[in-house]
Write a protein that holds these residues in place. Structure first.
Motif, mmCIF file in Angstrom:
data_model
loop_
_atom_site.group_PDB
_atom_site.id
_atom_site.type_symbol
_atom_site.label_atom_id
_atom_site.label_comp_id
_atom_site.label_asym_id
_atom_site.label_seq_id
_atom_site.Cartn_x
_atom_site.Cartn_y
_atom_site.Cartn_z
ATOM 1 N N GLN A 128 87.056 23.403 24.662
ATOM 2 C CA GLN A 128 87.361 23.980 23.345
ATOM 3 C C GLN A 128 86.472 23.397 22.251
ATOM 4 O OE1 GLN A 128 91.894 23.334 24.170
ATOM 5 N NE2 GLN A 128 91.765 24.846 22.529
ATOM 6 N N CYS A 129 85.596 22.485 22.618
ATOM 7 C CA CYS A 129 84.686 21.851 21.658
ATOM 8 C C CYS A 129 83.281 22.409 21.847
ATOM 9 C CB CYS A 129 84.642 20.341 21.882
ATOM 10 S SG CYS A 129 86.211 19.481 21.745
ATOM 11 N N THR A 130 82.726 22.984 20.793
ATOM 12 C CA THR A 130 81.359 23.507 20.852
ATOM 13 C C THR A 130 80.488 22.697 19.904
ATOM 14 O OG1 THR A 130 82.182 25.737 21.301
ATOM 15 C CG2 THR A 130 79.896 25.529 20.586
ATOM 16 N N LYS A 131 79.506 22.010 20.462
ATOM 17 C CA LYS A 131 78.619 21.165 19.669
ATOM 18 C C LYS A 131 77.678 22.018 18.835
ATOM 19 C CE LYS A 131 75.205 17.446 20.239
ATOM 20 N NZ LYS A 131 74.494 16.603 21.240
ATOM 21 N N VAL A 132 77.575 21.680 17.522
ATOM 22 C CA VAL A 132 76.677 22.393 16.612
ATOM 23 C C VAL A 132 75.948 21.374 15.733
ATOM 24 C CG1 VAL A 132 78.056 24.519 16.578
ATOM 25 C CG2 VAL A 132 78.502 22.738 14.879
ATOM 26 N N ASP A 133 75.048 21.871 14.914
ATOM 27 C CA ASP A 133 74.236 21.038 14.023
ATOM 28 C C ASP A 133 75.143 20.212 13.105
ATOM 29 O OD1 ASP A 133 72.504 19.944 12.143
ATOM 30 O OD2 ASP A 133 71.356 21.787 11.854
ATOM 31 N N PRO A 134 75.056 18.879 13.156
ATOM 32 C CA PRO A 134 75.939 18.043 12.332
ATOM 33 C C PRO A 134 75.655 18.109 10.841
ATOM 34 C CG PRO A 134 74.316 16.683 13.463
ATOM 35 C CD PRO A 134 74.176 18.070 14.023
ATOM 36 N N LYS A 135 74.549 18.721 10.460
ATOM 37 C CA LYS A 135 74.245 18.847 9.032
ATOM 38 C C LYS A 135 75.014 19.986 8.375
ATOM 39 C CE LYS A 135 69.732 19.123 9.581
ATOM 40 N NZ LYS A 135 69.624 18.879 11.032
ATOM 41 N N ALA A 136 75.676 20.818 9.163
ATOM 42 C CA ALA A 136 76.435 21.943 8.603
ATOM 43 C C ALA A 136 77.658 21.427 7.857
ATOM 44 C CB ALA A 136 76.864 22.897 9.712
ATOM 45 N N ARG A 137 78.005 22.101 6.776
ATOM 46 C CA ARG A 137 79.184 21.732 5.982
ATOM 47 C C ARG A 137 80.444 21.974 6.817
ATOM 48 N NH1 ARG A 137 81.296 25.399 0.940
ATOM 49 N NH2 ARG A 137 83.141 24.170 0.370
ATOM 50 N N PRO A 138 81.262 20.956 7.049
ATOM 51 C CA PRO A 138 82.434 21.131 7.913
ATOM 52 C C PRO A 138 83.386 22.237 7.471
ATOM 53 C CG PRO A 138 81.991 18.804 7.583
ATOM 54 C CD PRO A 138 81.073 19.549 6.657
ATOM 55 N N ALA A 139 83.643 22.363 6.159
ATOM 56 C CA ALA A 139 84.587 23.370 5.676
ATOM 57 C C ALA A 139 84.126 24.779 5.995
ATOM 58 C CB ALA A 139 84.803 23.217 4.169
ATOM 59 N N ALA A 140 82.816 24.997 5.980
ATOM 60 C CA ALA A 140 82.280 26.321 6.290
ATOM 61 C C ALA A 140 82.157 26.519 7.789
ATOM 62 C CB ALA A 140 80.918 26.502 5.613
ATOM 63 N N ALA A 141 81.671 25.509 8.496
ATOM 64 C CA ALA A 141 81.440 25.640 9.934
ATOM 65 C C ALA A 141 82.728 25.930 10.689
ATOM 66 C CB ALA A 141 80.794 24.360 10.476
ATOM 67 N N GLY A 142 83.814 25.276 10.301
ATOM 68 C CA GLY A 142 85.069 25.445 11.014
ATOM 69 C C GLY A 142 85.600 26.862 10.999
ATOM 70 N N LEU A 143 85.220 27.651 10.001
ATOM 71 C CA LEU A 143 85.733 29.019 9.897
ATOM 72 C C LEU A 143 85.230 29.914 11.023
ATOM 73 C CD1 LEU A 143 85.609 29.643 6.036
ATOM 74 C CD2 LEU A 143 87.417 28.638 7.436
ATOM 75 N N LEU A 144 84.148 29.491 11.689
ATOM 76 C CA LEU A 144 83.710 30.240 12.858
ATOM 77 C C LEU A 144 84.711 30.115 14.001
ATOM 78 C CD1 LEU A 144 79.880 29.459 13.014
ATOM 79 C CD2 LEU A 144 80.960 31.625 12.393
#
Length: 366
Positions: free
Chosen positions: A143-159
């Motif tokens: 259930q964990c998908t690794k993505v670019d750590p520079k992405a804003r967490p509040a925005a990234a999580g909405l995916l």
């Protein structure tokens, strides 16, 4: 075992509360994730209202991003320190869908086997197998998908839920692409995401339909070429007219995404599509709703496809990193979906704002 603060719905229709919960150490195939941000999705409200099932108490929250803190035996895809988006479809790799190369349709998705509990040992039901209105949560590592750590967490999580559901409904399920027209009926968070997906695909025109001017403005900001206030005009006729102006002879949109989940709007979507067009149902209906009565000759005579889209037919390992890359390059404005950042103790107020249509997404930030 760790103890953390979390938002729990203890009984149907009652306000949520902040509780101390127990999070086990990860077992084989599991991971503990320190949550950085989690969107307040309408599905969480459905859980609180008993609209999903009656397995109270629920640990709410599922649209999240965070940092992997620990992993159990056998986990190789992620490791402590990875920035991840959580998903509710850890695929099995063994079912018929997975073996035929279509893991996005996996028939046996799974969650963590261990249970998180209240302090007194009462087992919690995590929303969509995640439970991310919590400082930390336990999930299946898949259930964990690794993505670019520079992405804003509040925005990234909405995916992790709503934005992916809308984008995927237009692109993955509907097949939006250049040379095709798309109409989206219902412009909440999922509907606006469907508009954004249609625009990203190169489709045109992209027509947004709603009764709320604020939601139509949000759709226009996401790139809709046309908006229709269906409280003032017949949306079916308006969609047909707009499409015929661009593609002479068209009798509707090539793809109509229904993002409300009601029989009335699904019927509008059915008649607003072009011959051989596609209807995509992504709005979530209640169990009592039935398909509207339609002459069977209309179903036969119009051809095309009537589809439902579950989680945007996404494959997180494929889609999340790609979409984060588009976000980082300024081609997908995930920040536009973040209406406000709130604290863990403001989830109940966020539900009220959702009812009033004042936000696309409130996001809990830790």
């Amino acid at each position: 075992m760790q103890q953390v603060k979390a938002v729990v719905a203890k009984a149907m229709g009652e306000p949520v509360s902040i509780e101390t919960i127990n999070v086990p150490e990860p077992g084989p195939g599991e991971a503990v994730v320190k949550i950085q941000a989690c969107g307040v999705c309408h599905t969480d409200l459905h859980y609180r209202e008993g609209g999903i099932n009656d397995e109270f108490p629920f640990l709410l929250g599922h649209e999240a991003s965070g940092i992997v803190e620990a992993v159990g035996d056998g986990v190789t895809d992620v490791e402590p320190g990875d920035f991840v988006i959580l998903n509710w479809r850890a695929v099995c790799g063994e079912c018929r869908a997975c073996k035929r190369g279509e893991p996005q349709y996996c028939f046996a998705t799974h969650n963590a086997k261990q249970k998180m509990t209240l302090e007194d040992g009462t087992e919690l039901s995590p929303a969509l197998g995640i439970g991310a209105f919590a400082e930390k949560t336990l999930v299946a590592a898949g259930q964990c998908t690794k993505v670019d750590p520079k992405a804003r967490p509040a925005a990234a999580g909405l995916l992790g839920c709503g934005v992916m559901a809308g984008l995927g409904a237009a692109i993955n399920t509907g097949g939006a692409t250049r040379g095709r027209s798309v109409a989206v009926i219902g412009c909440g968070g999922v509907g606006v995401a469907a508009v954004a997906g249609a625009v990203l695909s190169g489709a045109s025109p992209v027509i947004a339909v709603d009764i709320d001017p604020r939601k139509l403005d949000a759709a226009k900001n996401a790139g809709a070429t046309h908006t229709v206030d269906s409280s003032q005009a017949d949306p079916v006729e308006q969609i047909k007219q707009i499409c015929a102006e661009v593609y002479p002879g068209a009798e509707g949109a090539d793809i109509v995404v229904e993002a409300v989940g009601r029989p009335e709007t699904w019927k509008q979507a059915f008649y607003a599509r072009d011959l051989a067009g596609t209807v995509v149902l992504v709005g979530v209906p209640t169990p009592d709703m039935k398909l509207p009565e339609l002459p069977l000759i209309d179903v036969f005579g119009r051809g095309g496809a009537l589809k439902s889209s579950w989680y945007g037919d996404c494959l997180p390992s494929r889609d999340f990193p790609m979409l984060i890359d588009l976000y980082q390059r300024g081609r997908l404005d995930l920040d536009a979906f973040v209406s406000e950042e709130i604290g863990l103790d403001e989830v109940e107020q966020a539900f009220a704002k959702m009812h009033d249509g004042n936000v696309l997404r409130s996001v809990v930030v830790f």
